[in-house]
Enzyme design. Structure first.
Site, mmCIF file in Angstrom:
data_model
loop_
_atom_site.group_PDB
_atom_site.id
_atom_site.type_symbol
_atom_site.label_atom_id
_atom_site.label_comp_id
_atom_site.label_asym_id
_atom_site.label_seq_id
_atom_site.Cartn_x
_atom_site.Cartn_y
_atom_site.Cartn_z
ATOM 1 C CG HIS A 177 -1.836 0.968 1.030
ATOM 2 N ND1 HIS A 177 -1.586 2.088 0.979
ATOM 3 C CD2 HIS A 177 -3.292 1.192 0.880
ATOM 4 C CE1 HIS A 177 -3.194 3.038 0.919
ATOM 5 N NE2 HIS A 177 -4.469 1.793 1.152
ATOM 6 C CD GLU A 197 -5.974 3.314 -3.670
ATOM 7 O OE1 GLU A 197 -5.735 2.822 -3.398
ATOM 8 O OE2 GLU A 197 -7.192 3.712 -4.516
ATOM 9 C CG HIS A 226 -3.140 -2.893 2.013
ATOM 10 N ND1 HIS A 226 -2.813 -2.505 3.599
ATOM 11 C CD2 HIS A 226 -3.523 -2.770 1.569
ATOM 12 C CE1 HIS A 226 -4.585 -1.984 3.789
ATOM 13 N NE2 HIS A 226 -4.969 -2.512 1.835
#
Lengths: 115, 590, 236
Positions: free
Chosen positions: B245, B258, B356
């Site tokens: 990530h 995000e 992630h």
């Protein structure tokens, strides 16, 4: 829903309301008595007795006594259910408290309306 | 084994996260005797950490949104080894699954018209990539996973699902025919080991980010389901595909959603330059996660990293203003203050790509049935075994998962598996019972730990494993490092086989649980390492210096790792969606 | 000197007849790490130490414990916030039975949560899409739905210590109000009638220990006040 048979109103809501309403009565009564004492510097027995000879004062006092009884019962019932876990001891304590409150209430009425 | 207690269920679901509880809910509603077995109280599962949202074409932000556009993004995001039939199923069934969650009470954020709030996320487009950025991620502020997991737990309570909370599944039990007929499990509180018999065993054990030293994953993400399946001889698909990530908090590894970039935040290097404009001129900071993570590493390697050591970049959010941050990203503000000591309303957050998500896992069909391969490379179903969520590789994420697609994966395929198992149970399932020898086989490793008398400690071996994975199997990979890593892992496997559990007590013995988890980390790490070494191309999250290009001629395939021979095979990618034309592999740019 | 003296509550039901405090010296190298990091360092010295942990970022609610006298989450409590005079005392959450070391039996806590029927109740057939809810209606759930069930609040509440079987406790009541406040829930009357007895809600004396310890900054006392208002409006 937790069932209870020994509290005052059978409902937490009514107990809660009773406790708050009685607290207001007691606060007003206390304010009145304190104010009366402050504004009566040369207070003697005759004046004091005269105050309590009036009907409105007797009713106000009785209201305060009843409020005190209810307030004390709700409060002490809560304390006993918090701290006294064995049922026998709790019921015994609650009985003694009820008896004491009853005696004080009747005694108070007698003081107010007695000879 | 006659003195061991046994429990019998129609279905046992191992794992109490989003996918497990969604499957359980379906089965509980049908009245099947179902239990969820979870090593933590269900709301402590890692789904709770999901932040940004659940991506789904519910046509709220854009009334013209189309699930086919979502499917296109998903296939492209996965660098074309996404199974298109599965992506079609997920994207088209998704709205139903999301509306169900809302009806169950999930407190989604809202638009003025009362519909579910949707925000832009990475890799999202309208009109098959031609219509610009889409806003397709349904959110409950930045606590969507928390809201989703609690909602599912609550509805399982409503439907009286049986929970075996703080129980740990040790190994699968297979009968003489190779069917999975339950598992061996330990009640952590008492230490009692029990044989759980079930006609359907569902692996919903989540990911395994803890094979890396720096990860956004919870401490419990140790790949228990993958470990159990590998030990049972079941091959694993696409294990080289690990998502890094872009925005893990530097130093702490804690995830920053995000959704920060979806709401308008962006990454800057030490010169304050918004560098994603160079790497992805159109999508910029909302390109696929693999693309953004690689770009960040490039910036750092080329000397434009931030901080004293130039080893991270900054995520800038202050221009969004306190109101937007407070309303849309309150959890991020909290996490930044706690773990980065910065207030994002005033300063940028130091971030670095952090392990992630595991795209790989147990290969399954859309019903969650586990798939293995025979010697000739033909698929066959593993009777009795199902996998859902991150532990499964159905494969909707291919070589790189899009943000917001994991929560959708959980509920769509959790639900699908639940429905399928219900009908299979109705039709009647009858597998040969496990023999004492079968049970003994599943008891082998817990017995090994319980009988260990001397050896290395679990924490130091775990650290060694994580360091190997972190240094040799990170964002960028190359042959010689991976060769060395595979070699070191083989040695580590020997050391772990001789490791020592000092505490043999029964009551809530977390040391024993951590020892058992270490075996699983080892299985996952080795599968990852060998698959990464053998996939000689760069695709999605798997990026090699020595093979920088995608090689569709040889590798437009799933990898299949076979644990017995430690061999990497291949499996065909599904290019046959049922209702739409398939998406041809194209060069992937953002 | 960066040595931290850690005093830990220890109890293993298999070997100890009574709980005791054990001292550990931990070298923090002067860093302001989290209490959970310290626990991991202690566990490397003594693998038998038992505590719960999962997300290590304050969202799963596993590692609620009592740190120098105050409940909180070990994973988001930095030493600088809690250590006094170089000493850290860690005990399990008060008021619940101890299983081992810092691990408590949360059964009663969960039972009270389950008692308030913590799920949306709406018998009206659902539309083909989501049920609509305005942003203003949704705003009412903020400060309620974020609860992580860590039990820091309920185990810091004397009313819950005395009557964990009858008083729902701050965590459960916060969730009770979360559903009472939800515009989509239709069971308001039934929910309220389950709460009007003298224990479930009314044992709250408003001392706000719950507010002081909530690691998510939530305010159960305010929610309890709102429930009382609803009960009053419903019954007078």
């Amino acid at each position: 829903m937790v069932t209870n048979i020994t509290n005052l109103g059978r409902s937490g809501l009514s107990d809660w309301l009773v406790q708050r309403a009685s607290a207001i009565v007691l606060a007003l009564y206390t304010l009145f008595i304190v104010g009366y004492l402050l504004f009566s510097p040369g207070l003697d027995y005759a004046t004091w007795s005269g105050l309590f000879a009036q009907t409105w004062m007797r009713i106000f006092s009785l209201l305060a006594f009843v409020s005190l009884s209810a307030h004390a019962w709700v409060g002490l019932w809560t304390v006993t259910t918090d701290y006294l876990k064995p049922t026998g001891i709790r019921i015994a304590a609650q009985s003694i408290i009820i008896l004491a409150i009853f005696v004080f209430l009747v005694w108070g009425i007698q003081v107010l309306w007695g000879a | 084994m006659s003195n061991m207690r046994s429990l019998t269920f129609d279905a046992i679901i191992i794992g109490g996260g989003g996918s497990g509880m969604r499957a359980a809910l379906e089965l509980a509603k049908s009245g099947k005797k179902t239990a969820v077995l979870s090593k933590v109280f269900p709301t402590r599962s890692h789904t709770v950490s999901a932040q940004g949202g659940i991506t789904c074409a519910i046509a709220s932000a854009d009334p013209d949104d189309d699930w086919r556009w979502h499917m296109y993004d998903t296939v492209k995001g996965g660098d074309y080894i996404t199974d298109q039939e599965a992506a079609e199923y997920m994207c088209s069934e998704g709205p139903k699954a999301v509306f169900e969650l809302e009806h169950m009470g999930l407190p989604f954020s809202r638009f003025e018209n009362g519909r579910i709030y949707q925000r832009p996320f990475g890799g999202q487009s309208k009109d098959f990539g031609k219509g610009g950025q889409a806003a397709r991620t349904c959110a409950a502020a930045d606590r969507t996973g928390h809201a989703l997991l609690h909602t599912l737990y609550q509805n399982n309570l409503k439907n009286q699902t049986t929970f075996l909370n703080e129980w740990y599944a040790v190994d699968l039990v297979k009968n003489a025919n190779g069917d999975v007929v339950g598992c061996i499990a330990m009640d952590i509180e008492t230490g009692e080991v029990v044989h759980v018999k079930a006609k359907a065993t569902v692996l919903a054990t989540g990911g395994s980010g803890r094979i890396y030293s720096s990860t956004t994953n919870a401490l419990i993400n140790t790949g228990d389901g993958i470990g159990m399946a590998l030990r049972a001889g079941i091959p694993m698909q696409d294990m080289e595909m690990w998502q890094f990530h872009p925005t893990g908090i530097y130093g702490a590894g804690v995830l920053v959603t995000e959704g920060c970039r979806g709401e308008g935040g962006y990454l800057v290097n030490k010169d304050g330059e918004r560098f994603m404009e160079r790497y992805a001129p159109n999508a910029k900071d909302l390109a696929g996660r693999d693309v953004v993570a690689r770009s960040m590493v490039m910036e750092i390697l080329e000397g434009r990293g931030c901080g004293e050591n130039g080893d991270h970049v900054y995520l800038k959010l202050d221009h969004l203003g306190e109101e937007v941050l407070g309303k849309r990203l309150p959890g991020i503000v909290e996490l930044s203050k706690t773990f980065a000591h910065v207030d994002p309303a005033k300063e940028p957050i130091p971030v670095v790509p952090t392990c992630h998500y595991m795209m790989g896992g147990v290969a399954t069909n859309v019903h969650g049935q586990a798939i293995a391969q025979d010697a000739d490379g033909n698929d066959h179903i593993v009777n009795g075994l199902y996998a859902v969520g991150e532990a499964a590789c159905v494969s909707v994420h291919g070589a790189n998962r899009l943000g917001g697609n994991s929560l959708l994966d959980l509920v769509v395929f959790g639900r699908a598996a639940g429905m399928f198992i219900e009908s299979a149970l109705n039709e009647g399932i009858d597998y040969l019972a496990a023999s004492d020898d079968d049970i003994e086989a599943a008891m082998r490793r817990i017995n090994r730990w319980n009988e260990s008398e001397d050896g290395e400690s679990v924490p130091e071996l775990k650290r060694a494993l994580q360091e190997i994975m972190q240094s040799d199997f990170g964002v960028f990979r190359q042959e010689d490092n991976m060769q060395k890593g595979v070699q070191q892992l083989a040695e580590l496997r020997e050391r772990i086989a001789n490791a020592y559990l000092p505490d043999k007590s029964n009551a809530f013995n977390t040391a024993r649980v951590e020892a058992l988890e270490l075996d699983n980390l080892m299985e996952v790490a080795e599968a990852t390492a060998i698959a990464a070494l053998e996939r000689k191309e760069s695709r999605g999250a798997h990026s090699r210096y020595d093979y920088p290009d995608r090689d569709d001629a040889n590798w437009l395939k799933h990898s299949m790792y076979f644990p017995a021979e430690k061999r990497l095979g291949q499996r065909e990618v599904n290019f046959a969606p049922k209702t739409v034309d398939m998406f041809e592999p194209k060069v992937r740019t953002y | 000197m960066s040595t931290l003296q850690v005093s830990l509550y220890r109890y293993n039901p298999e070997t100890d007849s009574a709980p005791y405090m054990e001292e550990f010296q931990i070298d923090t190298q002067g860093r302001d790490i989290m209490v959970l990091d310290v626990l991991h360092m202690v566990k490397e010295q003594d693998s038998g130490l038992a505590f719960r942990r999962s997300c290590r970022e304050g969202v799963c609610g596993s590692d609620g414990m009592n740190m120098n006298g105050k409940n909180g989450l070990a994973c988001i409590t930095p030493l600088s916030e809690v250590v006094k005079k170089g000493k850290l005392t860690l005990r399990p959450l008060p008021g619940l039975p101890v299983i081992r070391d810092l691990v408590v039996d949360m059964g009663l806590f969960y039972k009270q949560y389950e008692r308030i029927q913590p799920y949306l109740q709406n018998e009206t057939p659902a539309p083909a899409i989501e049920r609509l809810q305005s942003p203003e209606e949704r705003d009412k759930l903020d400060g309620l739905y974020e609860c992580i069930l860590c039990a820091c609040c309920s185990t810091s509440c004397p009313s819950f210590w005395w009557n964990p079987d009858k008083f729902v406790g701050p965590a459960g009541l916060l969730q009770a109000y979360r559903f009472l406040a939800d515009s989509r829930d239709e069971a308001t009357r039934e929910r309220l009638s389950e709460l009007e007895d003298p224990f479930s809600v009314f044992r709250c004396r408003g001392i706000m220990n719950c507010v002081a310890v909530c690691p998510k900054g939530l305010n159960p006392t305010r929610a309890i006040g709102k429930i009382r208002e609803m009960l009053l409006a419903n019954a007078t």
